[in-house]
Design a protein around this motif. Structure first.
Motif, PDB file in Angstrom:
ATOM      1  N   GLU A  18       0.861  -1.180   0.000  1.00  0.00           N
ATOM      2  CA  GLU A  18       0.000   0.000   0.000  1.00  0.00           C
ATOM      3  C   GLU A  18       0.888   1.216   0.000  1.00  0.00           C
ATOM      4  O   GLU A  18       1.630   1.418   0.947  1.00  0.00           O
ATOM      5  CB  GLU A  18      -0.925   0.005   1.228  1.00  0.00           C
ATOM      6  CG  GLU A  18      -2.009  -1.026   1.182  1.00  0.00           C
ATOM      7  CD  GLU A  18      -2.983  -0.837   0.027  1.00  0.00           C
ATOM      8  OE1 GLU A  18      -3.207   0.310  -0.400  1.00  0.00           O
ATOM      9  OE2 GLU A  18      -3.506  -1.837  -0.468  1.00  0.00           O
ATOM     10  N   PRO A  19       0.866   2.015  -1.045  1.00  0.00           N
ATOM     11  CA  PRO A  19       0.154   1.814  -2.293  1.00  0.00           C
ATOM     12  C   PRO A  19       0.732   0.634  -3.072  1.00  0.00           C
ATOM     13  O   PRO A  19       1.821   0.151  -2.770  1.00  0.00           O
ATOM     14  CB  PRO A  19       0.347   3.131  -3.047  1.00  0.00           C
ATOM     15  CG  PRO A  19       1.582   3.729  -2.475  1.00  0.00           C
ATOM     16  CD  PRO A  19       1.672   3.245  -1.055  1.00  0.00           C
ATOM     17  N   ALA A  20      -0.010   0.224  -4.078  1.00  0.00           N
ATOM     18  CA  ALA A  20       0.370  -0.947  -4.872  1.00  0.00           C
ATOM     19  C   ALA A  20       1.755  -0.770  -5.493  1.00  0.00           C
ATOM     20  O   ALA A  20       2.229   0.347  -5.683  1.00  0.00           O
ATOM     21  CB  ALA A  20      -0.663  -1.172  -5.971  1.00  0.00           C
ATOM     22  N   ALA A  21       2.381  -1.893  -5.801  1.00  0.00           N
ATOM     23  CA  ALA A  21       3.704  -1.878  -6.429  1.00  0.00           C
ATOM     24  C   ALA A  21       3.667  -1.066  -7.714  1.00  0.00           C
ATOM     25  O   ALA A  21       2.727  -1.177  -8.501  1.00  0.00           O
ATOM     26  CB  ALA A  21       4.160  -3.300  -6.722  1.00  0.00           C
ATOM     27  N   THR A  22       4.690  -0.271  -7.897  1.00  0.00           N
ATOM     28  CA  THR A  22       4.791   0.553  -9.095  1.00  0.00           C
ATOM     29  C   THR A  22       5.457  -0.251 -10.218  1.00  0.00           C
ATOM     30  O   THR A  22       6.123  -1.260  -9.952  1.00  0.00           O
ATOM     31  CB  THR A  22       5.647   1.804  -8.829  1.00  0.00           C
ATOM     32  OG1 THR A  22       6.994   1.380  -8.537  1.00  0.00           O
ATOM     33  CG2 THR A  22       5.088   2.639  -7.674  1.00  0.00           C
ATOM     34  N   PRO A  23       5.304   0.202 -11.454  1.00  0.00           N
ATOM     35  CA  PRO A  23       6.013  -0.472 -12.546  1.00  0.00           C
ATOM     36  C   PRO A  23       7.529  -0.518 -12.326  1.00  0.00           C
ATOM     37  O   PRO A  23       8.183  -1.498 -12.651  1.00  0.00           O
ATOM     38  CB  PRO A  23       5.655   0.368 -13.782  1.00  0.00           C
ATOM     39  CG  PRO A  23       4.325   0.969 -13.444  1.00  0.00           C
ATOM     40  CD  PRO A  23       4.383   1.239 -11.958  1.00  0.00           C
ATOM     41  N   GLU A  24       8.074   0.537 -11.717  1.00  0.00           N
ATOM     42  CA  GLU A  24       9.511   0.572 -11.445  1.00  0.00           C
ATOM     43  C   GLU A  24       9.905  -0.493 -10.422  1.00  0.00           C
ATOM     44  O   GLU A  24      10.964  -1.126 -10.548  1.00  0.00           O
ATOM     45  CB  GLU A  24       9.931   1.961 -10.944  1.00  0.00           C
ATOM     46  CG  GLU A  24       9.822   3.050 -11.988  1.00  0.00           C
ATOM     47  CD  GLU A  24       8.389   3.586 -12.157  1.00  0.00           C
ATOM     48  OE1 GLU A  24       7.510   3.308 -11.316  1.00  0.00           O
ATOM     49  OE2 GLU A  24       8.153   4.274 -13.170  1.00  0.00           O
ATOM     50  N   GLU A  25       9.067  -0.697  -9.400  1.00  0.00           N
ATOM     51  CA  GLU A  25       9.357  -1.727  -8.394  1.00  0.00           C
ATOM     52  C   GLU A  25       9.258  -3.123  -8.990  1.00  0.00           C
ATOM     53  O   GLU A  25      10.069  -3.998  -8.673  1.00  0.00           O
ATOM     54  CB  GLU A  25       8.407  -1.574  -7.205  1.00  0.00           C
ATOM     55  CG  GLU A  25       8.691  -0.342  -6.390  1.00  0.00           C
ATOM     56  CD  GLU A  25       7.616  -0.006  -5.385  1.00  0.00           C
ATOM     57  OE1 GLU A  25       7.968   0.585  -4.355  1.00  0.00           O
ATOM     58  OE2 GLU A  25       6.425  -0.318  -5.619  1.00  0.00           O
ATOM     59  N   ILE A  26       8.285  -3.328  -9.858  1.00  0.00           N
ATOM     60  CA  ILE A  26       8.135  -4.628 -10.507  1.00  0.00           C
ATOM     61  C   ILE A  26       9.341  -4.892 -11.408  1.00  0.00           C
ATOM     62  O   ILE A  26       9.910  -5.987 -11.398  1.00  0.00           O
ATOM     63  CB  ILE A  26       6.806  -4.712 -11.279  1.00  0.00           C
ATOM     64  CG1 ILE A  26       5.626  -4.601 -10.310  1.00  0.00           C
ATOM     65  CG2 ILE A  26       6.728  -6.001 -12.090  1.00  0.00           C
ATOM     66  CD1 ILE A  26       4.277  -4.415 -10.970  1.00  0.00           C
ATOM     67  N   GLU A  27       9.768  -3.886 -12.154  1.00  0.00           N
ATOM     68  CA  GLU A  27      10.939  -4.068 -13.022  1.00  0.00           C
ATOM     69  C   GLU A  27      12.204  -4.309 -12.201  1.00  0.00           C
ATOM     70  O   GLU A  27      13.042  -5.137 -12.576  1.00  0.00           O
ATOM     71  CB  GLU A  27      11.143  -2.866 -13.934  1.00  0.00           C
ATOM     72  CG  GLU A  27      12.324  -3.075 -14.863  1.00  0.00           C
ATOM     73  CD  GLU A  27      12.618  -1.909 -15.776  1.00  0.00           C
ATOM     74  OE1 GLU A  27      13.790  -1.789 -16.175  1.00  0.00           O
ATOM     75  OE2 GLU A  27      11.706  -1.134 -16.103  1.00  0.00           O
ATOM     76  N   ALA A  28      12.358  -3.623 -11.082  1.00  0.00           N
ATOM     77  CA  ALA A  28      13.537  -3.838 -10.237  1.00  0.00           C
ATOM     78  C   ALA A  28      13.574  -5.278  -9.723  1.00  0.00           C
ATOM     79  O   ALA A  28      14.640  -5.913  -9.694  1.00  0.00           O
ATOM     80  CB  ALA A  28      13.544  -2.853  -9.070  1.00  0.00           C
ATOM     81  N   ALA A  29      12.423  -5.806  -9.335  1.00  0.00           N
ATOM     82  CA  ALA A  29      12.366  -7.202  -8.883  1.00  0.00           C
ATOM     83  C   ALA A  29      12.678  -8.148 -10.038  1.00  0.00           C
ATOM     84  O   ALA A  29      13.389  -9.146  -9.857  1.00  0.00           O
ATOM     85  CB  ALA A  29      10.985  -7.509  -8.297  1.00  0.00           C
TER      86      ALA A  29
END
Length: 93
Positions: A18-29
């Motif tokens: 919260e807030p939901a994962a951002t596109p940048e966080e998903i790409e970093a993972a």
């Protein structure tokens, strides 16, 4: 050439943030996952194209997965590295 520096050793849970994962966080993972399974520690002209294709594919798959899963009942115990870095920058500012 993109850098692999600044990533943690473990991939953190993104579902239920919260807030939901951002596109940048998903790409970093996704980058961390691809780095781990490929053993690529730094990009070179010979490894970069395959590495970047894999990152895009994993990012797309992770985004679809997070969109398709039901909401989580409790938030994850740890924050993603990008949020920890942002919090640290805010404290030092």
């Amino acid at each position: 050439m993109p850098t692999l520096e600044g990533m943690c050793r473990n991939i953190t849970t993104l579902r239920g943030l919260e807030p939901a994962a951002t596109p940048e966080e998903i790409e970093a993972a996704a980058r961390q996952f691809v780095r781990k399974i490929s053993g690529v520690q730094s990009l070179s002209p010979t490894t970069e194209p395959a590495f970047e294709r894999a990152v895009r594919a994993v990012t797309d798959a992770a985004t679809t997965l997070l969109d398709d899963l039901p909401p989580r009942r409790t938030p994850p115990k740890t924050e993603p590295p990008l949020r920890r870095l942002a919090a640290a920058r805010e404290k030092s500012a």
